[in-house]
Structure formats: C-alpha cells, structure tokens
Design an enzyme around this catalytic site. Structure first.
Site, PDB file in Angstrom:
ATOM      1  CG  ASP A   1       9.698  28.187  68.788  1.00  0.00           C
ATOM      2  OD1 ASP A   1       9.846  27.310  69.519  1.00  0.00           O
ATOM      3  OD2 ASP A   1       8.540  27.840  67.809  1.00  0.00           O
TER       4      ASP A   1
ATOM      5  CG  ASP B   1       4.026  23.052  69.543  1.00  0.00           C
ATOM      6  OD1 ASP B   1       3.927  24.247  68.900  1.00  0.00           O
ATOM      7  OD2 ASP B   1       4.733  22.436  68.777  1.00  0.00           O
TER       8      ASP B   1
HETATM    9  C1  GLA Z   1       7.822  25.364  67.345  1.00  0.00           C
HETATM   10  C2  GLA Z   1       6.828  25.877  67.664  1.00  0.00           C
HETATM   11  C3  GLA Z   1       5.611  25.737  66.604  1.00  0.00           C
HETATM   12  C4  GLA Z   1       5.971  26.327  65.389  1.00  0.00           C
HETATM   13  C5  GLA Z   1       7.444  25.418  65.074  1.00  0.00           C
HETATM   14  C6  GLA Z   1       8.181  25.544  63.618  1.00  0.00           C
HETATM   15  O1  GLA Z   1       7.039  23.488  67.311  1.00  0.00           O
HETATM   16  O2  GLA Z   1       5.859  25.463  68.780  1.00  0.00           O
HETATM   17  O3  GLA Z   1       3.884  26.228  66.965  1.00  0.00           O
HETATM   18  O4  GLA Z   1       6.210  27.560  65.185  1.00  0.00           O
HETATM   19  O5  GLA Z   1       7.740  25.496  66.171  1.00  0.00           O
HETATM   20  O6  GLA Z   1       9.186  24.607  63.486  1.00  0.00           O
END
Ligand code: GLA
Length: 689
Positions: A444, A512
């Site tokens: 990420d 997301d």
């Molecule tokens: C980001 C990702 C999510 C999750 C969060 C965790 O927002 O896109 O899918 O993994 O971080 O903190």
C-alpha cells in the site's frame, strides 16, 4: 517487423494491423511520417518526400511534424526534451546512426558530449517508446525528458478520452472535444494518483466497436505529465513522461545516464472496445508477470475488522472463508508494531507480540492447513512519527529543513532515494517473507508527497525519480528472492495503477469503494486500458459501510465483483448460514468462469450510465455475459443484449438452462436477460456447440 530504407533514414515498424514510420532528414530533423493502418516502405518514402507546407514566420514548419521535439531552434511547441548545461539551454543534435537489438529500433543522436538515443519497439500493435540520455561532458540539468511525443494525423476534430477520479471514485471515463491549446493531465503527488490514470485516447468518430482510436499509456508510478496539444493546423501532439513540472528532473554528472520510463502507444480501428482488447492482450502477454496463471479468490480482512484484529478472530474469519471456497486469505493492516490505529506503527515491520505472540507463522500454518494461501498487508514507503523507526531515524523521511513535516493520515514518506532506507526496507521485507510462509503481499501507499525534500542532496528533485526507481528495485529484488510470492499494488485503492507497477505486480486494488453499483462505473473506466486479470474486486457487507450505506443483494455484489479478480471482504462472522451458503455457490461459479473472465476478450455491451449495463468475455468456445440492472422504470422489460465476438454460423448452448441460441441471432437481435426491479444482476454462460 521493421523495414529500413536503403539510405538508412526511413524506418517502418509494423504490427499485425498497424505501422509507425519516421524519417531523419538531411538536416538531421527527425520527422514523424505515419501512425495508423499498415503501410509499406514505399508509402513511408512517399510521405518522406512530401514538401512541408509554406509557413509565415509566426509558425514553424517543424511543429507538429517532429517525432521528438527538443527545445530550441525553429520550434514553438512544448519540447519533449529540455536541458541546461551551464548557462546554455536547448539541444542541437546530429544524427549518428541507428541500430536494432531484440526487435527494438534505436536512433542515435549527439549534441556535443550528450548522446540521445530514441528507442522504438513494436509489440503486437503497441509501440513502446523511451529515451536514453548519456552524458560524457560536464553536468547537464535535465529539466524535462519526456518518454515520447505522439503525432496524430490531420483531422477536422478530435475527441479526448481520459480517466479521472479521486479517492473512492477512481478511473471514471470522461470524453470531451479537444479544443485548440493544451490539455494537461498528470500527478505532482509522487504516485500515479487517484486523480488521473496515465492514459489518454483520441478519436474523431469512434463508437464502442467501430472506428479509429489512438491511445497512449505511460509506465511510471511517480509524478507524471501528459500534455495533449491541439496545434493550430489540425495536428495533435501528445507528449508525456516522468515528472510534472519543467523545473528539473535530475542532474546528469559526467558518465551518468538516464533512461525514461516507457510511453506506449496503440492504434486500433476496432473502436474503443477493439482498442481496450488490444491493450489487455498486450498487458497479459508482455507486461503483467505470469498473466497466464489465473488469480485466486481472496479474502481480505480490512472492512471486516479494520485495526481491531487478533489471531483468534483472524482464524475464525479464515475458517469461514475456507468453507466458502476462498483460496487466499489476506490479513490487512494492524498486525505489526504498535499499529492499533492509523496513528502508530508504520515502519516497524515485526508482528505485534500482543496480537500474534508466536509471530505470523501459526496463523499462516492454520490458513495453509485450511487449504488456502496466506497474505499480508504492508506499507513500506511510509512511517508514523510514533514508531521505533522514526524515533531512531527522524532524518530518513522526506522533509524541508526548517519547515513543518506535513502529515496525512498521521504519516510521513520515507526518503527511498537514500541507500540506507532502501537497505532497511530490503532487510525488513526479506526477513518478513522468510519468517513465515507468506504467499501474497498487498503493498500500500497511503499518502502523497507534499513537502518532499532531502537536505543533504543539493538537488532534491532527484528524490522524486529515485523514489520510484528504488520502489521498482525493491519489488524486483523481493520477487527474485521470493519467486512464489505474489504482489498487489494498492494506494488507498487505485492510486498506483500504471504499466510500470503492473510489470512487477500481479494485480491491483482497484478502489477502496466496494459499493457494487459505484464499482460498475469504476470498472468500466478501468477496463478502457487494463485487463480484468489484474482488477481486484471484493464482495463486502450490505449496507456498504465504507462509502454510502447502500443496501444491495449478495447476488448483485457478487456479479459486480466477478467481472474482475473476485475477492470477499465482509465480516463473515456476521453473515447468516444462508448467506454463507449462497456465497459458496457464487465462488464455485466464479471458479468455473474465471478463465474466461481473466483471460478472455472483453466486450462492453452497455455502459453503466443508469438502467442496464453489461460486459461479455469470450475465450475459445466459451462466453460469459454479466449484466446489471440499476433500476427498472415504468415496468419496462430490459432490452436484449446484442452479443459480440461470436460466430454467426455457430450455435451456443446456455450452460444453465440448456437453451440453444443461434450465433447470428445473438449478434443481431440479442440475448434476453430477465432482470427486474432495482439492483438486479445475472450471469449467463454460453458454450459453442
Ligand atoms: C488503504 C487500502 C485499504 C486498507 C487500508 C489499511 O486505505 O486501500 O484497502 O488496506 O489502507 O489501512
């Protein structure tokens, strides 16, 4: 295929359907001759001797005709290459010759001590272009070095397609007429960004399945810029590369060289659908690692638990996921350091001893025992100030001396241009992947660069490029050392999706936003350039907790997510026995259609603009149609879906009902799908008899 004229100054690169031709004049100008349907060398030579139109002194005969316009000389267009050596700016190059290697054409130029090489490689009908600068003299400031400039033929009016967005609403397709002047898209955020995908397409009158479409896509995961210019004389030029501003990319010392990322271009006369299918095939064949292997169905714990995780609770989720047929179980954020919220722990990549007293091994073994692969979430490029790493190395982050260190989501960006940071991350991640049987890493990146600085470096702009290079090097090194581990590129959803990161990751987290209706539009945009094989999509709880509280059936959520790489991300401990059983059936169905979805040709039958939308995948004798009805109005029956990519003289059997359809009828009159009410969805599988 490459054709070269006898005098060695005209080149034609050809793919199965298209050609690209350039010519170096006797004044060493590099002219663009052709990009479009296949032509022969004689056609290119005829184009090369066409006289340039007469110009008043207020226009340049070179503008809109050069394949890579440099700064200086008789030019007014935006330069692709802008250099400064001491007090002098611009480039005046002399042609040195060409060579070819492994199907790549290289045109070599020289300006004093600087060698400039332009690379062209045709892969199927995608041309990959990049540029290498090699400095043999005193330091050269590279203010701008685009990867390529693309020139389109004279047409009356052009239309621009782009993918724009924001967090939770990425890759939404937008089309507008191109007016005179420039349209500039890009990112000055240090990652590809949610705001724009590095892709544009231009057409004049294309439809989904007909007409000429030109597309360009950049392979770079840092800041970038693509400028689309409608020039005064009907020509359009598209120039793009790494970095957003012209204020400086890096400095090349004596003996140093820089190669730009790839800017890929595609011409298709199969409409937007034909162009997408060609982009997808190109990525599956030449870009994405192991794309012939289908991606497993995954479970991800993020929406179920957020930061409140424990080994016992993850075991319970894993048991339910396994019973559903899930093949890969991924523990998201919260397993490491003191990461019990987004305020602490980033940087400390060791399991939290309160939550995982025996490390990750016991959970990984349990997950493997359930017949699934095991994956984890990491965000290596970041650090929370509340972490052991930051307390030990406050100077390892990007910052401007004497200024506040801006935090987003309570985190700072590590300065990956530093070798000690690179080595730390390698040791942490290599150690982590060696410490437990881990099969999958969700990587990420949850904040953009803002006040990116490096006090010890006299020319901090280099940090922007070097961060991406270090990220790529780290991924490459980890992949080589742990060949069984798959990687997902995530950046708060779809903030880092481009051909560069896709060449070293196995799939991407699309957004997301897991609301299945919003997702249809996001997936529609995504599919313009990237294949379903990399597009991760999860079924989460209803009402949708993250975004909009919209309630939808399990059927609608599954059919929406089954258009890509299926995942499940709901709190399975709260699902009823009935829901778990229904989910198991959907997962089973997905496994049957997976090869067709992940490896087939995509036809977008109807765009998700309200009402009915649908996509179709075709692989060999099999066809899968996914259809969604947003809202039925006035009791009207939904229109039949005219299928594509079938043989009109063949017959096709519906695998569920046994009904036999004639190919010609499906193509011309369509397939009836009985959808009703609001948020209904269906899947139809057909097999050629
Ligand atoms: C980001 C990702 C999510 C999750 C969060 C965790 O927002 O896109 O899918 O993994 O971080 O903190």
């Amino acid at each position: 295929m490459l054709d070269i004229s006898e005098d060695g100054r005209t080149w034609v690169l050809s793919g199965p359907a298209s050609s690209y031709a350039v010519h170096v004049t006797d004044r060493d100008e590099l002219l663009h001759l052709h990009w479009g349907p296949r032509i022969g060398l004689a056609d290119a030579e005829a184009l090369a001797v066409r006289p340039l139109p007469d110009y008043w002194p207020f226009e340049s005969p070179l503008d809109g005709r050069e394949d890579y316009p440099v700064e200086g000389g008789p030019r007014f267009v935006r330069p692709a290459l802008s250099l400064r050596t001491g007090e002098r700016r611009g480039t005046e190059w002399a042609y040195q010759g060409h060579d070819t290697e492994a199907g790549e054409l290289r045109l070599r130029f020289r300006d004093g001590d600087l060698a400039v090489t332009l690379h062209y490689r045709m892969r199927d009908d995608v041309i990959e272009r990049r540029v290498t600068l090699e400095n043999h003299g005193p330091a050269v400031e590279v203010l701008r070095a685009d990867s390529a400039t693309w020139t389109l033929p004279d047409r009356d009016s052009w239309r621009l397609s782009q993918l724009h967005g924001r967090w939770g609403a990425e890759s939404r397709l937008e089309r507008s007429l191109l007016t005179h002047g420039e349209k500039v898209i890009g990112s000055r955020r240090g990652h590809t960004s949610h705001q724009h995908l590095p892709w544009v397409a231009l057409d004049t009158d294309a439809t989904e399945e007909r007409g000429e479409v030109y597309g360009c896509a950049l392979g770079w995961s840092g800041s970038w810029r693509i400028a689309v210019a409608q020039l005064p004389d009907a020509r359009v030029q598209i120039t793009g590369g790494a970095g957003y501003d012209d204020s400086g990319l890096l400095t090349l010392g004596t003996g140093e060289s820089y190669t730009t990322p790839v800017f890929a271009g595609l011409w298709s006369d199969g409409g937007f659908g034909g162009a997408s299918r060609a982009w997808h095939a190109y990525q599956r064949t030449h870009v994405v690692p192991d794309a012939d292997q289908d991606r497993p169905v995954l479970f991800n714990s993020w929406e179920a638990t957020e930061f409140d995780i424990s080994e016992e609770q993850q075991r319970a989720l894993a048991e339910r996921a396994a019973a559903m047929g899930v093949e890969l179980f991924v523990v998201d954020d919260g397993w490491f350091g003191t990461r019990t919220s987004d305020r602490a722990g980033l940087g400390d990549w060791t399991p939290n001893p309160d939550r995982f007293p025996g490390g990750l091994g016991p959970l990984a073994d349990h997950v493997h025992g359930l017949g699934m692969q095991f994956g984890i979430w990491v965000e290596p490029e970041m650090v929370n100030p509340d972490s052991d790493l930051y307390r030990a190395h406050p100077d390892w982050v990007q910052y401007q001396p004497g200024r506040k260190r801006t935090e987003f989501r309570n985190q700072l960006v590590l300065n990956l241009a530093r070798e000690d940071v690179q080595e730390y991350l390698w040791e942490q991640l290599d150690g982590l992947l060696s410490s437990a049987p881990i099969d999958y890493v969700k990587w990420d990146f949850n904040r953009c660069f803002s006040d990116a600085g490096w006090p010890e470096d006299p020319y901090p702009q280099r940090l922007w490029v070097d961060h991406v290079r270090a990220l790529y090097a780290l991924l490459d090194r980890l992949r080589a050392a742990h060949p069984g581990v798959a990687f997902e590129s995530c950046s708060g959803g779809g903030g880092r999706i481009d051909l560069g990161v896709l060449s070293r990751t196995d799939q991407v987290w699309t957004s997301d936003n897991t609301d299945p209706l919003d997702r249809l539009a996001i997936q529609h945009g995504f599919s313009q350039i990237h294949p379903a094989r990399v597009m991760a999509a999860w079924v989460t709880d209803s009402p949708n907790a993250m975004l909009n509280h919209r309630a939808s059936s399990l059927r609608f959520r599954f059919v929406s997510a089954m258009a890509g790489v299926l995942g499940v991300g709901g709190d399975l401990t709260k699902w009823t026995e009935g829901e778990l059983a229904e989910a198991r059936d959907w997962v089973e169905l997905y496994k049957e259609i997976r090869p067709v979805v992940q490896r087939g040709d995509l036809y977008r039958l109807r765009a998700p603009e309200g009402g009915l939308s649908s996509v179709q995948y075709v692989l060999g004798d099999e066809t899968v149609v996914l259809a969604w009805l947003q809202a039925q109005r006035y009791g009207e029956p939904v229109p039949a879906l005219r299928l594509r990519g079938l043989d009109p003289s063949a017959t096709y059997e519906c695998l569920k009902t046994g009904e036999v359809h004639r190919g010609a009828v499906l193509l011309h009159h369509g397939l009836r799908v009985g959808l009703r009410g609001d948020l209904d969805a269906t899947i139809v599988r057909l097999k050629r008899k």
